[in-house]
Design a protein around this motif. Structure first.
Motif, PDB file in Angstrom:
ATOM      1  N   ASP A   1      41.666  52.891  37.999  1.00 56.88           N
ATOM      2  CA  ASP A   1      43.080  52.565  37.858  1.00 56.88           C
ATOM      3  C   ASP A   1      43.257  51.122  37.368  1.00 56.88           C
ATOM      4  O   ASP A   1      42.412  50.247  37.643  1.00 56.88           O
ATOM      5  CB  ASP A   1      43.812  52.728  39.191  1.00 56.88           C
ATOM      6  N   PRO A   2      44.365  50.828  36.676  1.00 53.11           N
ATOM      7  CA  PRO A   2      44.629  49.459  36.193  1.00 53.11           C
ATOM      8  C   PRO A   2      44.593  48.413  37.295  1.00 53.11           C
ATOM      9  O   PRO A   2      44.252  47.249  37.044  1.00 53.11           O
ATOM     10  CB  PRO A   2      46.026  49.568  35.573  1.00 53.11           C
ATOM     11  N   ARG A   3      44.939  48.816  38.511  1.00 56.97           N
ATOM     12  CA  ARG A   3      44.949  47.864  39.637  1.00 56.97           C
ATOM     13  C   ARG A   3      43.609  47.147  39.788  1.00 56.97           C
ATOM     14  O   ARG A   3      43.554  45.979  40.202  1.00 56.97           O
ATOM     15  CB  ARG A   3      45.300  48.625  40.917  1.00 56.97           C
ATOM     16  N   PHE A   4      42.518  47.845  39.484  1.00 56.87           N
ATOM     17  CA  PHE A   4      41.180  47.297  39.728  1.00 56.87           C
ATOM     18  C   PHE A   4      40.526  46.718  38.473  1.00 56.87           C
ATOM     19  O   PHE A   4      39.435  46.140  38.567  1.00 56.87           O
ATOM     20  CB  PHE A   4      40.280  48.387  40.314  1.00 56.87           C
ATOM     21  N   LYS A   5      41.157  46.877  37.313  1.00 56.32           N
ATOM     22  CA  LYS A   5      40.550  46.457  36.060  1.00 56.32           C
ATOM     23  C   LYS A   5      40.385  44.939  36.005  1.00 56.32           C
ATOM     24  O   LYS A   5      41.301  44.186  36.317  1.00 56.32           O
ATOM     25  CB  LYS A   5      41.392  46.932  34.876  1.00 56.32           C
ATOM     26  N   ASN A   6      39.188  44.512  35.604  1.00 58.89           N
ATOM     27  CA  ASN A   6      38.862  43.085  35.449  1.00 58.89           C
ATOM     28  C   ASN A   6      39.019  42.300  36.755  1.00 58.89           C
ATOM     29  O   ASN A   6      39.287  41.095  36.740  1.00 58.89           O
ATOM     30  CB  ASN A   6      39.720  42.439  34.359  1.00 58.89           C
ATOM     31  N   LYS A   7      38.875  42.989  37.873  1.00 54.57           N
ATOM     32  CA  LYS A   7      38.946  42.316  39.169  1.00 54.57           C
ATOM     33  C   LYS A   7      37.681  42.596  39.976  1.00 54.57           C
ATOM     34  O   LYS A   7      37.093  43.684  39.877  1.00 54.57           O
ATOM     35  CB  LYS A   7      40.166  42.778  39.964  1.00 54.57           C
ATOM     36  N   VAL A   8      37.286  41.618  40.765  1.00 52.87           N
ATOM     37  CA  VAL A   8      36.236  41.861  41.759  1.00 52.87           C
ATOM     38  C   VAL A   8      36.817  42.810  42.795  1.00 52.87           C
ATOM     39  O   VAL A   8      37.921  42.571  43.318  1.00 52.87           O
ATOM     40  CB  VAL A   8      35.786  40.545  42.419  1.00 52.87           C
TER      41      VAL A   8
ATOM     42  N   ARG B   1      44.878  36.194  51.814  1.00 42.37           N
ATOM     43  CA  ARG B   1      44.640  34.815  51.387  1.00 42.37           C
ATOM     44  C   ARG B   1      44.059  34.739  49.973  1.00 42.37           C
ATOM     45  O   ARG B   1      44.203  33.714  49.304  1.00 42.37           O
ATOM     46  CB  ARG B   1      43.692  34.113  52.364  1.00 42.37           C
ATOM     47  N   ASN B   2      43.392  35.786  49.523  1.00 44.26           N
ATOM     48  CA  ASN B   2      42.590  35.682  48.300  1.00 44.26           C
ATOM     49  C   ASN B   2      42.995  36.624  47.168  1.00 44.26           C
ATOM     50  O   ASN B   2      42.437  36.522  46.074  1.00 44.26           O
ATOM     51  CB  ASN B   2      41.114  35.940  48.640  1.00 44.26           C
ATOM     52  N   LYS B   3      43.957  37.529  47.385  1.00 47.95           N
ATOM     53  CA  LYS B   3      44.248  38.530  46.360  1.00 47.95           C
ATOM     54  C   LYS B   3      44.736  37.909  45.055  1.00 47.95           C
ATOM     55  O   LYS B   3      44.527  38.483  43.977  1.00 47.95           O
ATOM     56  CB  LYS B   3      45.243  39.565  46.879  1.00 47.95           C
ATOM     57  N   GLN B   4      45.369  36.740  45.122  1.00 42.61           N
ATOM     58  CA  GLN B   4      45.833  36.100  43.901  1.00 42.61           C
ATOM     59  C   GLN B   4      44.690  35.530  43.060  1.00 42.61           C
ATOM     60  O   GLN B   4      44.907  35.122  41.915  1.00 42.61           O
ATOM     61  CB  GLN B   4      46.820  34.970  44.248  1.00 42.61           C
ATOM     62  N   ARG B   5      43.489  35.541  43.599  1.00 44.03           N
ATOM     63  CA  ARG B   5      42.331  35.019  42.861  1.00 44.03           C
ATOM     64  C   ARG B   5      41.706  36.071  41.952  1.00 44.03           C
ATOM     65  O   ARG B   5      40.774  35.781  41.214  1.00 44.03           O
ATOM     66  CB  ARG B   5      41.276  34.497  43.838  1.00 44.03           C
ATOM     67  N   GLY B   6      42.225  37.305  42.012  1.00 44.85           N
ATOM     68  CA  GLY B   6      41.672  38.358  41.170  1.00 44.85           C
ATOM     69  C   GLY B   6      40.701  39.248  41.905  1.00 44.85           C
ATOM     70  O   GLY B   6      39.629  39.571  41.388  1.00 44.85           O
TER      71      GLY B   6
ATOM     72  N   THR C   1      30.010  48.321  53.054  1.00 43.85           N
ATOM     73  CA  THR C   1      30.841  47.563  52.129  1.00 43.85           C
ATOM     74  C   THR C   1      30.145  47.444  50.783  1.00 43.85           C
ATOM     75  O   THR C   1      28.988  47.016  50.717  1.00 43.85           O
ATOM     76  CB  THR C   1      31.124  46.155  52.688  1.00 43.85           C
ATOM     77  N   ILE C   2      30.846  47.846  49.723  1.00 44.38           N
ATOM     78  CA  ILE C   2      30.296  47.844  48.371  1.00 44.38           C
ATOM     79  C   ILE C   2      31.125  46.887  47.527  1.00 44.38           C
ATOM     80  O   ILE C   2      32.359  46.979  47.509  1.00 44.38           O
ATOM     81  CB  ILE C   2      30.330  49.255  47.761  1.00 44.38           C
ATOM     82  N   VAL C   3      30.469  45.962  46.834  1.00 41.74           N
ATOM     83  CA  VAL C   3      31.168  44.955  46.033  1.00 41.74           C
ATOM     84  C   VAL C   3      30.866  45.199  44.557  1.00 41.74           C
ATOM     85  O   VAL C   3      29.700  45.243  44.154  1.00 41.74           O
ATOM     86  CB  VAL C   3      30.755  43.530  46.443  1.00 41.74           C
ATOM     87  N   LEU C   4      31.945  45.364  43.780  1.00 38.68           N
ATOM     88  CA  LEU C   4      31.844  45.548  42.338  1.00 38.68           C
ATOM     89  C   LEU C   4      32.338  44.285  41.634  1.00 38.68           C
ATOM     90  O   LEU C   4      33.316  43.655  42.076  1.00 38.68           O
ATOM     91  CB  LEU C   4      32.686  46.738  41.868  1.00 38.68           C
ATOM     92  N   ASP C   5      31.675  43.923  40.525  1.00 36.35           N
ATOM     93  CA  ASP C   5      32.119  42.750  39.775  1.00 36.35           C
ATOM     94  C   ASP C   5      33.272  43.110  38.842  1.00 36.35           C
ATOM     95  O   ASP C   5      33.774  44.246  38.844  1.00 36.35           O
ATOM     96  CB  ASP C   5      30.949  42.110  39.019  1.00 36.35           C
ATOM     97  N   LYS C   6      33.703  42.153  38.018  1.00 37.53           N
ATOM     98  CA  LYS C   6      34.865  42.361  37.164  1.00 37.53           C
ATOM     99  C   LYS C   6      34.632  43.435  36.112  1.00 37.53           C
ATOM    100  O   LYS C   6      35.582  43.995  35.558  1.00 37.53           O
ATOM    101  CB  LYS C   6      35.259  41.049  36.494  1.00 37.53           C
ATOM    102  N   LYS C   7      33.368  43.720  35.826  1.00 41.98           N
ATOM    103  CA  LYS C   7      33.035  44.755  34.853  1.00 41.98           C
ATOM    104  C   LYS C   7      32.892  46.128  35.500  1.00 41.98           C
ATOM    105  O   LYS C   7      32.592  47.112  34.825  1.00 41.98           O
ATOM    106  CB  LYS C   7      31.742  44.388  34.125  1.00 41.98           C
ATOM    107  N   GLY C   8      33.097  46.180  36.818  1.00 39.46           N
ATOM    108  CA  GLY C   8      33.006  47.451  37.523  1.00 39.46           C
ATOM    109  C   GLY C   8      31.606  47.839  37.946  1.00 39.46           C
ATOM    110  O   GLY C   8      31.388  48.971  38.398  1.00 39.46           O
ATOM    111  N   GLN C   9      30.655  46.921  37.845  1.00 42.90           N
ATOM    112  CA  GLN C   9      29.279  47.216  38.226  1.00 42.90           C
ATOM    113  C   GLN C   9      29.030  46.787  39.669  1.00 42.90           C
ATOM    114  O   GLN C   9      29.515  45.736  40.109  1.00 42.90           O
ATOM    115  CB  GLN C   9      28.295  46.511  37.284  1.00 42.90           C
TER     116      GLN C   9
END
Length: 416
Positions: free
Chosen positions: A274-281, A307-312, A373-381
């Motif tokens: 979804d667009p919500r997650f595009k280019n975001k960690v 505290r951090n959502k505005q950081r992307g 907990t799974i962390v994806l980078d801005k590219k979705g990886q």
């Protein structure tokens, strides 16, 4: 079981009889569940609600934790203390300084597990009053390499780490395991023996052990829930550690991202594309409303996100519940979101059977713990997967996790 059924019927009849309701004394209580291993003590703090004479605010007390229960209500001559997130409740007749009744937890449909419960007003010791603990030279402060289920009576494998802090005869601490911790344990050291317990509406734990000063070893038993039992052995070891939490769950060969698309309680589908997650960690939180360790992680992630959502950054919660039916699990997810003030979407991903959860996320080798907990980078990886969670009851281990998490997020957010 017959006694429990008769007692519950009695409560219902009394509630409808029109008799005036008794007054619940407000303050602290020493509460106990009567288990196969003996009394499992914990604290209760009961306070009047400001707007309703029949409603009370209740906290379960374990170590440093004051865990809020749902609002308690007087029904007839009894007090009902619900814990809706965990499908459990305390129900007890009010009798002066005493509350006497049962704790029960729903397992499936109308099937319940029960244990006798009572609480005494104005008493605040855990296992033994201070004047009866006696003098002791035993000090259990430190880290302990632990083996639950040892068949040899020795710590031949380490599947947990005990971390204890003793002041006088008072003992607090927890056990860390590869899939999470035992939250806040509280108790006493009496002579050469350890006694620890925890009750939070879901976790029902009682630990007992004997200390051998010659070998610096603890040997004892653990009673869990209504009928669970396991032996355990622990050896003092300042270097005791668990397997790396980043190695237990991983992507299958060839996979680089996580595919997830599931419905919110409203029915709206949410997908990681979804667009919500595009280019975001993006942090994917595998959790369940029934899971106390997930509760601890959510207590950390929910305010962190604000505290951090505005950081992307974004978070998506994948809830694996006891039922895959939205009509049953949707309200529990919503109740969890309200309790922890969650701003990010939480979807119903399936049932909490680990094999079924693994099938729902085929990019992973397995789901071995709630939470994961799974962390994806801005590219979705996928860049990091952490199994389990070391909550605030683990002290320095929780602080270490928070520091490592923030360093990782700072790094990924700064990447182009």
């Amino acid at each position: 079981m017959k006694k429990v059924i008769i007692y519950i019927i009695f409560l219902a009849v009394t509630a409808c009889s029109g008799q005036s309701s008794p007054t619940v004394k407000t303050g602290t209580y020493r509460a106990v569940l009567k288990t196969r291993g003996g009394e499992l003590p914990f604290g209760l703090d009961i306070q009047s609600a400001p707007t309703d004479a029949k409603t009370y605010t209740v906290f379960a007390l374990n170590g440093k934790e004051r865990l809020p229960m749902d609002p308690a209500i007087v029904q007839g001559d009894s007090l009902r203390i619900p814990m809706a997130l965990f499908d459990s409740e305390l129900m007890a007749k009010i009798d002066g300084n005493m509350l006497r009744g049962v704790w029960r937890r729903r397992r499936a449909a109308q099937q319940y597990q029960t244990l006798p419960f009572e609480a005494q007003y104005g008493v605040n010791y855990r296992f033994v009053p201070d004047e009866k603990t006696g003098s002791t030279t035993t000090n259990l402060t430190g880290s302990w390499a632990t083996n639950f289920g040892s068949k040899t009576g020795k710590v031949d494998t380490v599947n947990a780490v005990g971390v204890f802090d003793q002041k006088g005869s008072h003992l607090t601490g927890t056990f860390l395991t590869p899939t999470g911790d035992y939250r806040y344990l509280d108790g006493n050291v009496v002579g050469d023996s350890l006694f620890l317990s925890c009750f939070d509406g879901s976790h029902v734990y009682l630990f007992k052990a004997k200390h051998d000063p010659a070998t610096k070893t603890l040997t004892g038993g653990q009673w869990a829930g209504v009928s669970g039992y396991d032996s355990w052995v622990a050896k003092l070891d300042p270097n005791a550690k668990l397997p790396d939490a980043a190695t237990l769950t991983y992507l299958k060969p060839g996979a680089k991202t996580l595919n997830a698309s599931f419905p919110e309680p409203t029915g709206k589908m949410v997908s990681l594309t979804d667009p919500r997650f595009k280019n975001k960690v993006t942090i994917v939180q595998i959790l369940g409303s029934w899971c106390p360790n997930c509760m601890d992680e959510t207590n950390f992630l929910s305010p962190w996100y604000k505290r951090n959502k505005q950081r992307g950054v974004e978070i998506l919660g994948l809830a694996f519940e006891r039922s895959a039916e939205m009509t049953e699990s949707g309200p529990k997810i919503e109740r969890m979101k309200q309790r922890f003030n969650i701003d990010y979407p939480v979807v119903l991903a399936g049932t909490n059977d680990k094999a079924q959860a693994s099938k729902a996320l085929p990019d992973l080798n397995a789901v071995v713990a709630f939470p994961t907990t799974i962390v994806l980078d801005k590219k979705g990886q996928v860049r990091h997967i952490h199994t389990g969670f070391s909550g605030p009851g683990t002290g320095k281990f929780y602080d270490q996790y928070v520091d490592e998490f923030n360093r990782l997020m700072d790094k990924l957010i700064s990447e182009l």
